[in-house]
Enzyme design. Sequence first.
Site, PDB file in Angstrom:
ATOM      1  N   ALA A 121       2.234  -1.680  -3.377  1.00 45.33           N
ATOM      2  CA  ALA A 121       3.132  -0.826  -2.605  1.00 45.33           C
ATOM      3  C   ALA A 121       2.350   0.443  -2.269  1.00 45.33           C
ATOM      4  O   ALA A 121       1.381   0.784  -2.958  1.00 45.33           O
ATOM      5  CB  ALA A 121       4.368  -0.506  -3.424  1.00 45.33           C
ATOM      6  N   GLY A 150       2.613  -4.524  -5.884  1.00 45.68           N
ATOM      7  CA  GLY A 150       3.458  -5.149  -4.872  1.00 45.68           C
ATOM      8  C   GLY A 150       2.749  -6.270  -4.120  1.00 45.68           C
ATOM      9  O   GLY A 150       3.409  -7.169  -3.598  1.00 45.68           O
ATOM     10  N   GLU A 153       3.196  -9.181  -6.270  1.00 46.17           N
ATOM     11  CA  GLU A 153       4.623  -9.528  -6.220  1.00 46.17           C
ATOM     12  C   GLU A 153       4.995 -10.184  -4.896  1.00 46.17           C
ATOM     13  O   GLU A 153       5.791 -11.123  -4.861  1.00 46.17           O
ATOM     14  CB  GLU A 153       5.452  -8.255  -6.458  1.00 46.17           C
ATOM     15  CG  GLU A 153       5.272  -7.736  -7.881  1.00 46.17           C
ATOM     16  CD  GLU A 153       5.815  -6.332  -8.090  1.00 46.17           C
ATOM     17  OE1 GLU A 153       5.320  -5.409  -7.402  1.00 46.17           O
ATOM     18  OE2 GLU A 153       6.720  -6.154  -8.913  1.00 46.17           O
ATOM     19  N   GLU A 206       0.862  -1.174 -12.291  1.00 49.87           N
ATOM     20  CA  GLU A 206       1.825  -0.059 -12.176  1.00 49.87           C
ATOM     21  C   GLU A 206       1.811   0.842 -13.401  1.00 49.87           C
ATOM     22  O   GLU A 206       2.055   2.043 -13.299  1.00 49.87           O
ATOM     23  CB  GLU A 206       3.236  -0.603 -11.946  1.00 49.87           C
ATOM     24  CG  GLU A 206       3.453  -1.242 -10.582  1.00 49.87           C
ATOM     25  CD  GLU A 206       3.113  -2.717 -10.511  1.00 49.87           C
ATOM     26  OE1 GLU A 206       2.430  -3.245 -11.420  1.00 49.87           O
ATOM     27  OE2 GLU A 206       3.541  -3.352  -9.531  1.00 49.87           O
TER      28      GLU A 206
HETATM   29  C1  HXC Z   1      -1.802   3.511  -0.882  1.00 53.50           C
HETATM   30  C2  HXC Z   1      -3.940   2.664  -1.133  1.00 53.50           C
HETATM   31  C3  HXC Z   1      -3.473   1.727  -2.101  1.00 53.50           C
HETATM   32  C4  HXC Z   1      -2.072   1.738  -2.415  1.00 53.50           C
HETATM   33  C5  HXC Z   1      -5.608   1.464  -1.856  1.00 53.50           C
HETATM   34  N1  HXC Z   1      -5.258   2.458  -1.022  1.00 53.50           N
HETATM   35  N2  HXC Z   1      -4.542   1.006  -2.527  1.00 53.50           N
HETATM   36  N3  HXC Z   1      -3.103   3.533  -0.532  1.00 53.50           N
HETATM   37  N4  HXC Z   1      -1.291   2.643  -1.777  1.00 53.50           N
HETATM   38  N5  HXC Z   1      -1.533   0.875  -3.287  1.00 53.50           N
HETATM   39  C6  HXC Z   1      -6.118   3.224  -0.125  1.00 53.50           C
HETATM   40  C7  HXC Z   1      -6.994   4.201  -0.891  1.00 53.50           C
HETATM   41  O1  HXC Z   1      -6.277   5.368  -1.179  1.00 53.50           O
HETATM   42  C8  HXC Z   1      -8.116   4.434   0.099  1.00 53.50           C
HETATM   43  O2  HXC Z   1      -7.662   5.317   1.091  1.00 53.50           O
HETATM   44  C9  HXC Z   1      -8.279   3.063   0.748  1.00 53.50           C
HETATM   45  O3  HXC Z   1      -7.047   2.363   0.512  1.00 53.50           O
HETATM   46  C10 HXC Z   1      -9.407   2.244   0.132  1.00 53.50           C
HETATM   47  O4  HXC Z   1      -9.219   2.195  -1.270  1.00 53.50           O
HETATM   48  P1  HXC Z   1     -10.374   2.568  -2.329  1.00 53.50           P
HETATM   49  O5  HXC Z   1      -9.691   2.905  -3.606  1.00 53.50           O
HETATM   50  O6  HXC Z   1     -11.297   3.582  -1.765  1.00 53.50           O
HETATM   51  O7  HXC Z   1     -11.131   1.170  -2.426  1.00 53.50           O
HETATM   52  P2  HXC Z   1     -11.936   0.586  -3.677  1.00 53.50           P
HETATM   53  O8  HXC Z   1     -12.752   1.666  -4.322  1.00 53.50           O
HETATM   54  O9  HXC Z   1     -12.628  -0.628  -3.159  1.00 53.50           O
HETATM   55  O10 HXC Z   1     -10.825   0.158  -4.753  1.00 53.50           O
HETATM   56  C11 HXC Z   1      -9.930  -0.896  -4.476  1.00 53.50           C
HETATM   57  C12 HXC Z   1      -8.738  -0.867  -5.468  1.00 53.50           C
HETATM   58  C13 HXC Z   1      -8.106   0.546  -5.484  1.00 53.50           C
HETATM   59  C14 HXC Z   1      -9.234  -1.224  -6.887  1.00 53.50           C
HETATM   60  C15 HXC Z   1      -7.750  -1.927  -5.027  1.00 53.50           C
HETATM   61  O11 HXC Z   1      -7.824   0.913  -4.113  1.00 53.50           O
HETATM   62  C16 HXC Z   1      -6.838   0.647  -6.249  1.00 53.50           C
HETATM   63  O12 HXC Z   1      -6.834   0.678  -7.485  1.00 53.50           O
HETATM   64  N6  HXC Z   1      -5.694   0.731  -5.532  1.00 53.50           N
HETATM   65  C17 HXC Z   1      -4.393   0.914  -6.146  1.00 53.50           C
HETATM   66  C18 HXC Z   1      -3.935  -0.345  -6.794  1.00 53.50           C
HETATM   67  C19 HXC Z   1      -2.556  -0.163  -7.426  1.00 53.50           C
HETATM   68  O13 HXC Z   1      -2.375   0.654  -8.339  1.00 53.50           O
HETATM   69  N7  HXC Z   1      -1.582  -0.896  -6.946  1.00 53.50           N
HETATM   70  C20 HXC Z   1      -0.219  -0.845  -7.432  1.00 53.50           C
HETATM   71  C21 HXC Z   1       0.558   0.122  -6.586  1.00 53.50           C
HETATM   72  S1  HXC Z   1       2.208   0.327  -7.230  1.00 53.50           S
HETATM   73  P3  HXC Z   1      -8.547   6.605   1.548  1.00 53.50           P
HETATM   74  O14 HXC Z   1      -7.638   7.304   2.505  1.00 53.50           O
HETATM   75  O15 HXC Z   1      -8.862   7.359   0.318  1.00 53.50           O
HETATM   76  O16 HXC Z   1      -9.750   5.974   2.176  1.00 53.50           O
HETATM   77  C22 HXC Z   1       3.006  -1.054  -6.770  1.00 53.50           C
HETATM   78  C23 HXC Z   1       4.331  -1.401  -7.347  1.00 53.50           C
HETATM   79  C24 HXC Z   1       5.359  -0.472  -7.055  1.00 53.50           C
HETATM   80  O17 HXC Z   1       2.552  -1.825  -6.026  1.00 53.50           O
HETATM   81  C25 HXC Z   1       6.505  -0.729  -7.963  1.00 53.50           C
HETATM   82  C26 HXC Z   1       6.705   0.358  -8.902  1.00 53.50           C
HETATM   83  C27 HXC Z   1       7.341   1.577  -8.327  1.00 53.50           C
END
Ligand code: HXC
Length: 257
Positions: free
Chosen positions: A65, A108, A111, A131
């Site tokens: 998400a 997400g 999911e 998360e």
């Molecule tokens: C918003 C995101 C994002 C996300 C990545 N980006 N994941 N933006 N929401 N979930 C954006 C980054 O901010 C970055 O933007 C660009 O995408 C590239 O990501 P990087 O981190 O620079 O890439 P990399 O180093 O290759 O790492 C990849 C990754 C990492 C390991 C997947 O991006 C990451 O850990 N993302 C978050 C994963 C996560 O926690 N997902 C769960 C979300 S919560 P910029 O602008 O900086 O270039 C969820 C559930 C919600 O899904 C339900 C509970 C409320």
Amino acid sequence: MTYETIIVETRSKVGLVTLNRPKALNALNSQVLGEIVAALQAFDANMELGAIVITGSEKAFAAGADIKEMQSKSYVEAYLEDFFVGWEGLTRIRKPIIAAVSGYALGGGCELAMMCDFIIASDNAKFGQPEITLGVMPGMGGSQRLTRFVGKSKAMDMCLTGRMMDAAEAERSGLVSRVVPAADLVEEAIKAAAKIADFSIPAVMMTKEAVNRSYETTLAEGLRFERRVFHAMFALDDQKEGMAAFAEKRPASFRNR
Ligand code: HXC
């Protein structure tokens, strides 16, 4: 409808949705949600189509998400808008949906893949529910669906440590149905969807409904449901055609009626 965050195409009898927010690794914001559900509803209503594939990019199916969109939400905002309830629209789609997952399927993203009917993964796929690292927990079904897919021990491990599972572990655990080389992923998923779409669409839809029922009811009720639907299938022309074709040693030609 014009779509900005997804690409919507058809390949013969298969509808294909490709997530297309490459700069955010296909993070799922409310626009993506609205567009995916609208595209799937249009596919569902299109009687030329028999199955659907959802995919992302080679690097990311979806990295979750959209954290930046939700970070400042208050409890009451989340509650009043029933944040994420819109995804239930996807679970009401009646035609089969295959998730073709390459790269990250996190939070997400994982999911979303699990809301589909089955998952075909590329050998570079990574699944996770991170998360907990953000101070929250899964909110689009992860704590429930992942547990049904892989059992309590692995689901607890994934949700509590936030670690990722690679494609081999995901296949071993029953999260994905098959693993294919990354370069062949979309083609393999479309091939599987095309095979489904060539069967009797009503029989396919009833089969999806029956398998899904197994997640929502007792065994006795599920078996009763299965038998009733199985009996009802004898009202299909396609049942007569499928069985006649077998007896006459020829390919069946289903007419979706
Ligand atoms: C918003 C995101 C994002 C996300 C990545 N980006 N994941 N933006 N929401 N979930 C954006 C980054 O901010 C970055 O933007 C660009 O995408 C590239 O990501 P990087 O981190 O620079 O890439 P990399 O180093 O290759 O790492 C990849 C990754 C990492 C390991 C997947 O991006 C990451 O850990 N993302 C978050 C994963 C996560 O926690 N997902 C769960 C979300 S919560 P910029 O602008 O900086 O270039 C969820 C559930 C919600 O899904 C339900 C509970 C409320």
